[in-house]
Design a protein around this motif. Structure first.
Motif, PDB file in Angstrom:
ATOM      1  N   ALA A 122       0.855  -1.185   0.000  1.00  0.00           N
ATOM      2  CA  ALA A 122       0.000   0.000   0.000  1.00  0.00           C
ATOM      3  C   ALA A 122       0.890   1.234   0.000  1.00  0.00           C
ATOM      4  CB  ALA A 122      -0.927  -0.005   1.213  1.00  0.00           C
ATOM      5  N   ILE A 123       0.281   2.386  -0.237  1.00  0.00           N
ATOM      6  CA  ILE A 123       1.064   3.623  -0.336  1.00  0.00           C
ATOM      7  C   ILE A 123       0.363   4.746   0.407  1.00  0.00           C
ATOM      8  CG2 ILE A 123      -0.001   4.241  -2.554  1.00  0.00           C
ATOM      9  CD1 ILE A 123       2.714   5.451  -3.383  1.00  0.00           C
ATOM     10  N   PHE A 124       1.133   5.513   1.167  1.00  0.00           N
ATOM     11  CA  PHE A 124       0.653   6.715   1.860  1.00  0.00           C
ATOM     12  C   PHE A 124       0.657   7.845   0.847  1.00  0.00           C
ATOM     13  CE2 PHE A 124       1.704   9.834   5.551  1.00  0.00           C
ATOM     14  CZ  PHE A 124       0.366  10.213   5.635  1.00  0.00           C
ATOM     15  N   LEU A 125      -0.495   8.468   0.618  1.00  0.00           N
ATOM     16  CA  LEU A 125      -0.629   9.432  -0.463  1.00  0.00           C
ATOM     17  C   LEU A 125      -0.107  10.830  -0.141  1.00  0.00           C
ATOM     18  CD1 LEU A 125      -4.204   8.552  -1.816  1.00  0.00           C
ATOM     19  CD2 LEU A 125      -1.982   7.778  -2.677  1.00  0.00           C
ATOM     20  N   ALA A 126       0.243  11.083   1.124  1.00  0.00           N
ATOM     21  CA  ALA A 126       0.537  12.453   1.555  1.00  0.00           C
ATOM     22  C   ALA A 126       1.610  13.140   0.713  1.00  0.00           C
ATOM     23  CB  ALA A 126       0.950  12.463   3.021  1.00  0.00           C
ATOM     24  N   GLN A 127       2.685  12.416   0.382  1.00  0.00           N
ATOM     25  CA  GLN A 127       3.795  13.049  -0.327  1.00  0.00           C
ATOM     26  C   GLN A 127       3.582  13.147  -1.835  1.00  0.00           C
ATOM     27  OE1 GLN A 127       4.394  10.561   1.957  1.00  0.00           O
ATOM     28  NE2 GLN A 127       5.385  11.680   3.609  1.00  0.00           N
ATOM     29  N   PHE A 128       2.454  12.639  -2.338  1.00  0.00           N
ATOM     30  CA  PHE A 128       2.256  12.589  -3.783  1.00  0.00           C
ATOM     31  C   PHE A 128       1.126  13.496  -4.272  1.00  0.00           C
ATOM     32  CE2 PHE A 128       4.189   8.633  -2.433  1.00  0.00           C
ATOM     33  CZ  PHE A 128       5.259   8.530  -3.303  1.00  0.00           C
ATOM     34  N   LEU A 129       0.294  13.974  -3.369  1.00  0.00           N
ATOM     35  CA  LEU A 129      -0.799  14.845  -3.771  1.00  0.00           C
ATOM     36  C   LEU A 129      -0.264  16.142  -4.368  1.00  0.00           C
ATOM     37  CD1 LEU A 129      -3.042  14.410  -0.593  1.00  0.00           C
ATOM     38  CD2 LEU A 129      -3.097  13.079  -2.710  1.00  0.00           C
ATOM     39  N   CYS A 174      -5.411   7.298  -7.365  1.00  0.00           N
ATOM     40  CA  CYS A 174      -5.620   5.872  -7.074  1.00  0.00           C
ATOM     41  C   CYS A 174      -5.356   5.022  -8.317  1.00  0.00           C
ATOM     42  CB  CYS A 174      -7.046   5.648  -6.564  1.00  0.00           C
ATOM     43  SG  CYS A 174      -7.318   6.176  -4.861  1.00  0.00           S
ATOM     44  N   ARG A 175      -5.760   5.529  -9.479  1.00  0.00           N
ATOM     45  CA  ARG A 175      -5.491   4.799 -10.730  1.00  0.00           C
ATOM     46  C   ARG A 175      -3.976   4.677 -10.948  1.00  0.00           C
ATOM     47  NH1 ARG A 175      -7.680   8.186 -14.017  1.00  0.00           N
ATOM     48  NH2 ARG A 175      -9.775   7.404 -13.570  1.00  0.00           N
ATOM     49  N   TRP A 176      -3.257   5.764 -10.661  1.00  0.00           N
ATOM     50  CA  TRP A 176      -1.785   5.760 -10.763  1.00  0.00           C
ATOM     51  C   TRP A 176      -1.185   4.733  -9.813  1.00  0.00           C
ATOM     52  CZ3 TRP A 176       1.294   7.540  -6.582  1.00  0.00           C
ATOM     53  CH2 TRP A 176       2.674   7.619  -6.839  1.00  0.00           C
ATOM     54  N   ALA A 177      -1.644   4.717  -8.557  1.00  0.00           N
ATOM     55  CA  ALA A 177      -1.107   3.782  -7.567  1.00  0.00           C
ATOM     56  C   ALA A 177      -1.381   2.343  -7.970  1.00  0.00           C
ATOM     57  CB  ALA A 177      -1.709   4.081  -6.196  1.00  0.00           C
ATOM     58  N   LYS A 178      -2.570   2.083  -8.464  1.00  0.00           N
ATOM     59  CA  LYS A 178      -2.904   0.724  -8.897  1.00  0.00           C
ATOM     60  C   LYS A 178      -1.997   0.290 -10.044  1.00  0.00           C
ATOM     61  CE  LYS A 178      -5.302  -3.087  -9.130  1.00  0.00           C
ATOM     62  NZ  LYS A 178      -5.246  -4.100  -8.045  1.00  0.00           N
ATOM     63  N   GLY A 179      -1.710   1.213 -10.945  1.00  0.00           N
ATOM     64  CA  GLY A 179      -0.844   0.897 -12.078  1.00  0.00           C
ATOM     65  C   GLY A 179       0.572   0.541 -11.665  1.00  0.00           C
ATOM     66  N   TYR A 185       0.201  -1.260  -6.389  1.00  0.00           N
ATOM     67  CA  TYR A 185      -0.275  -1.144  -5.008  1.00  0.00           C
ATOM     68  C   TYR A 185      -1.678  -1.717  -4.874  1.00  0.00           C
ATOM     69  CZ  TYR A 185       3.812   1.674  -4.059  1.00  0.00           C
ATOM     70  OH  TYR A 185       5.118   2.089  -3.910  1.00  0.00           O
ATOM     71  N   GLU A 186      -1.984  -2.184  -3.676  1.00  0.00           N
ATOM     72  CA  GLU A 186      -3.295  -2.775  -3.395  1.00  0.00           C
ATOM     73  C   GLU A 186      -4.118  -1.909  -2.448  1.00  0.00           C
ATOM     74  OE1 GLU A 186      -2.633  -6.725  -1.936  1.00  0.00           O
ATOM     75  OE2 GLU A 186      -1.388  -7.293  -3.657  1.00  0.00           O
ATOM     76  N   GLY A 187      -3.474  -0.933  -1.802  1.00  0.00           N
ATOM     77  CA  GLY A 187      -4.184  -0.083  -0.862  1.00  0.00           C
ATOM     78  C   GLY A 187      -3.596   1.305  -0.825  1.00  0.00           C
ATOM     79  N   ALA A 213       6.683  -0.489  -4.630  1.00  0.00           N
ATOM     80  CA  ALA A 213       5.619  -1.496  -4.699  1.00  0.00           C
ATOM     81  C   ALA A 213       6.209  -2.899  -4.788  1.00  0.00           C
ATOM     82  CB  ALA A 213       4.707  -1.211  -5.889  1.00  0.00           C
ATOM     83  N   MET A 214       7.160  -3.089  -5.683  1.00  0.00           N
ATOM     84  CA  MET A 214       7.775  -4.408  -5.835  1.00  0.00           C
ATOM     85  C   MET A 214       8.623  -4.761  -4.624  1.00  0.00           C
ATOM     86  SD  MET A 214       7.964  -7.124  -7.604  1.00  0.00           S
ATOM     87  CE  MET A 214       7.199  -6.587  -9.137  1.00  0.00           C
ATOM     88  N   PHE A 215       9.292  -3.764  -4.045  1.00  0.00           N
ATOM     89  CA  PHE A 215      10.111  -4.007  -2.861  1.00  0.00           C
ATOM     90  C   PHE A 215       9.260  -4.578  -1.731  1.00  0.00           C
ATOM     91  CE2 PHE A 215      12.154  -2.928   1.114  1.00  0.00           C
ATOM     92  CZ  PHE A 215      13.507  -3.093   0.874  1.00  0.00           C
ATOM     93  N   ILE A 216       8.121  -3.948  -1.480  1.00  0.00           N
ATOM     94  CA  ILE A 216       7.246  -4.440  -0.414  1.00  0.00           C
ATOM     95  C   ILE A 216       6.703  -5.818  -0.763  1.00  0.00           C
ATOM     96  CG2 ILE A 216       5.048  -4.049   0.764  1.00  0.00           C
ATOM     97  CD1 ILE A 216       5.620  -1.038   0.547  1.00  0.00           C
TER      98      ILE A 216
END
Length: 350
Positions: free
Chosen positions: A8-15, A28-33, A36-38, A316-319
């Motif tokens: 999953a990813i914390f969105l704070a630093q990317f907004l 969210c579409r970007w994160a899924k691509g 990420y799952e959450g 994402a892959m690291f986690i």
């Protein structure tokens, strides 16, 4: 079977103001691509998420949930770190922390604190409306300017500070308890809860409140030269959230923990993207798995060097590579001889 969920990813630093970071659906579409799952959603930018509205309207909360799930993701938790910071601010930091509050509450510490308390209570109800069971925040700090005992701290100062901190947080903890949500303090320099000892002091003052839990982030312990693995042994029963963030600490003959007032790039201790720092994440994930941690592994990107989009893509892959699929059998089951009480007695010479 796995115990840890993610990535999953914390969105704070990317907004931001530019696509795909300018609205909740596109980010969210970007994160899924990226795999990420959450997503962990901050509560301080109403352009993406209105925490008061989510507290007052189940319909709005369902709409937010629908936007996220429509992109194939889940909401892992909400985060109110900036609001939590404002629960307790020493006057020495009033001007610096005023920027965390709306303009109408600036230069008015009492009103600012009251607003922050209400935002935390909103976060409790919003989390409940979203079906979440954990929430990330900061404790705030009344004592941080005295972290190094020079000049000498007056007798009773620390005790008075923690008693007041507990007085401010107890009603909030109770509100989260009513909502069925854990408050997870990120143990962090700059907060009065910045290591295990200070967390225990706080716990004592809130009578071991069941909702006073922890957000585990090993990077903050690296920068304090703490043992971030044995920390898990001490506090695993209270760890409800996990930020996957890397860091490095390279002290020299000129600089150490305090950093010499240097920029992040030039500090002995600095945050890094996953895999570029010193955290032994193999051991971290192993310990959390062994203790049956069931929360999300959430990337928090903070790096003094690497571009955030590269950090997110690699993270994402690291986690995913570190999440352990738990075995359902022991490796030596093939040699098991079954249960035979008589044989056991014979082996024991009984």
């Amino acid at each position: 079977m796995t115990t840890i969920q993610g990535p999953a990813i914390f969105l704070a630093q990317f907004l931001g103001d530019q696509p795909p970071f300018d609205n909740l659906e596109s980010i969210c579409r970007w994160a899924k691509g990226l795999g990420y799952e959450g997503v962990q959603i901050p509560t301080w930018d109403s352009k993406y998420f209105d925490v008061q509205k989510a507290a007052e309207s189940k319909t709005y909360a369902d709409e937010i949930k629908g936007i996220v799930e429509g992109q194939g993701l889940k909401i892992t938790e909400l985060s109110s770190h900036l609001h939590g910071q404002l629960i307790a601010v020493n006057p020495a930091y009033d001007t610096l922390f005023d920027g965390f509050a709306p303009e109408q509450y600036r230069n008015n510490p009492k009103a600012r604190t009251e607003w922050a308390v209400q935002q935390l209570k909103n976060a409790a109800k919003a989390s409940q409306n979203l079906g979440l069971n954990a929430h990330g925040t900061f404790s705030g700090a009344l004592l941080w300017q005295t972290v190094y005992p020079w000049p000498q701290r007056p007798a009773g100062l620390v005790e008075a500070g923690f008693k007041e901190l507990a007085n401010r947080w107890t009603p909030i903890l109770n509100a989260f308890d009513e909502a069925g949500v854990d408050v997870c303090y990120e143990i962090h320099p700059g907060e009065d809860l910045h290591d295990g000892v200070t967390y225990e002091m706080f716990l004592e003052e809130v009578n071991n409140h069941p909702r006073a839990c922890l957000l585990y982030d090993p990077s903050h312990f690296v920068l304090q030269a703490m043992d971030y693995l044995s920390y898990i042994d001490h506090y695993h029963e209270r760890i409800r959230m996990f930020h996957v963030k890397d860091a490095e600490f390279n002290p020299t003959g000129k600089q150490g923990v305090y950093g010499g007032y240097q920029s992040w790039v030039n500090r002995a201790g600095r945050f890094r993207s996953l895999g570029d720092g010193q955290v032994d994440f193999g051991s971290v994930f192993s310990k959390l798995t062994a203790y049956d941690f069931k929360g999300w592994a959430v990337l928090e990107w903070e790096c003094a060097l690497k571009h955030p989009e590269d950090g997110a893509r690699e993270g994402a892959m690291f986690i995913q590579d570190h999440i352990i699929r738990v075995t359902e059998k022991a490796f030596d089951d093939f040699a098991a001889s079954g249960v035979d009480e008589e044989k056991n007695r014979t082996i024991l010479g009984l």
